[in-house]
Design an enzyme around this catalytic site. Structure first.
Site, PDB file in Angstrom:
ATOM      1  N   SER A 106      14.991 -52.002   7.431  1.00 27.01           N
ATOM      2  CA  SER A 106      14.751 -52.287   6.015  1.00 27.01           C
ATOM      3  C   SER A 106      13.265 -52.506   5.752  1.00 27.01           C
ATOM      4  O   SER A 106      12.494 -52.851   6.664  1.00 27.01           O
ATOM      5  CB  SER A 106      15.569 -53.487   5.526  1.00 27.01           C
ATOM      6  OG  SER A 106      14.804 -54.447   4.869  1.00 27.01           O
ATOM      7  N   TYR A 153      14.781 -63.795   6.011  1.00 27.41           N
ATOM      8  CA  TYR A 153      15.270 -62.432   6.184  1.00 27.41           C
ATOM      9  C   TYR A 153      14.135 -61.512   6.628  1.00 27.41           C
ATOM     10  O   TYR A 153      14.286 -60.725   7.567  1.00 27.41           O
ATOM     11  CB  TYR A 153      15.876 -61.929   4.876  1.00 27.41           C
ATOM     12  CG  TYR A 153      16.474 -60.548   4.971  1.00 27.41           C
ATOM     13  CD1 TYR A 153      17.613 -60.314   5.741  1.00 27.41           C
ATOM     14  CD2 TYR A 153      15.911 -59.477   4.281  1.00 27.41           C
ATOM     15  CE1 TYR A 153      18.167 -59.048   5.827  1.00 27.41           C
ATOM     16  CE2 TYR A 153      16.455 -58.205   4.367  1.00 27.41           C
ATOM     17  CZ  TYR A 153      17.586 -57.998   5.128  1.00 27.41           C
ATOM     18  OH  TYR A 153      18.128 -56.739   5.221  1.00 27.41           O
TER      19      TYR A 153
END
Length: 219
Positions: free
Chosen positions: A136, A149
């Site tokens: 990501s 995250y």
């Protein structure tokens, strides 16, 4: 027929990768914590004439990873590992629970490392083995309300880039950087206000598969 092991393959991107790779003739090893969605994906693959097996796996527990890998390689030769499973952790750092922080780090970082480490000796015995880590864009830059995250994805990025050097000439290691997708990943958070701008998991899966021999994929 080559065999691919995909983590988190009961929903979202993992599911779509499994379906698309199965259409291309790969045998799929579906793994995840919940058996029911994995069985549903298996049935879809079988309906299309493909081949898939289901193994439940808790990436946050090293013992589970060891036992599951041992069970898988007893009857299957895995030549391609896709570390797709991930856990979110969004909001101001001061408001994040320790449980959410632990889950994100255990799943995204330790789970990826545990599984890769356990499967690597087996992969090295295969013809043209590959590892793909779904990272990501959170692994490329800091983002507001995504500190933990992002930290987990930066760790996976470092792990991936190091493996590319360590396994050069032995295993093709791919880093995949994707933006937001409209998946169940966002169901329990309001971090994404407008999901209409997100790509579908099927769109992302098709792009990834078209480039899966590269060292870096940006979706």
């Amino acid at each position: 027929m080559k065999t691919i092991l995909i983590t988190g393959s009961g929903t979202g991107l993992g599911k779509e990768l499994a379906l698309e790779y199965a259409k291309k003739g790969y045998k799929i090893i579906l793994t995840g914590r919940r058996e029911a969605p994995l069985k549903e994906v298996q049935q879809l693959i079988h309906q299309e004439g493909g081949h898939a097996e289901v193994f439940t796996l808790d990436l946050t527990k090293h013992e589970s990873v060891q036992k599951t890998v041992s069970a898988i390689i007893k009857n299957h030769s895995i030549s391609f590992l896709i570390n797709n499973a991930g856990a979110g952790c969004f909001g101001p750092l001061s408001e994040l629970s320790i449980e959410d922080i632990d889950l994100a780090l255990q799943t995204n970082v330790f789970g990826t490392i545990y599984l890769t480490k356990e499967l690597l000796p087996h992969l090295l015995e295969q013809n043209e083995p590959k590892i793909m880590n779904i990272i990501s864009t959170a692994g490329q830059k800091g983002k507001v309300n995504e500190s933990v995250y992002v930290a987990s994805k930066f760790a996976v990025r470092g792990f991936t880039e190091s493996l590319q050097k360590e396994l050069e000439g032995k295993v093709t290691v791919t880093a995949t950087y994707m933006g937001g997708m409209d998946t169940p990943f966002w169901d329990e958070t309001d971090h994404i206000k407008d999901k209409s701008r997100l790509k579908s998991p099927q769109q992302v899966a098709e792009i990834i598969i078209s480039q899966d021999s590269q060292f870096e994929i940006n979706v």
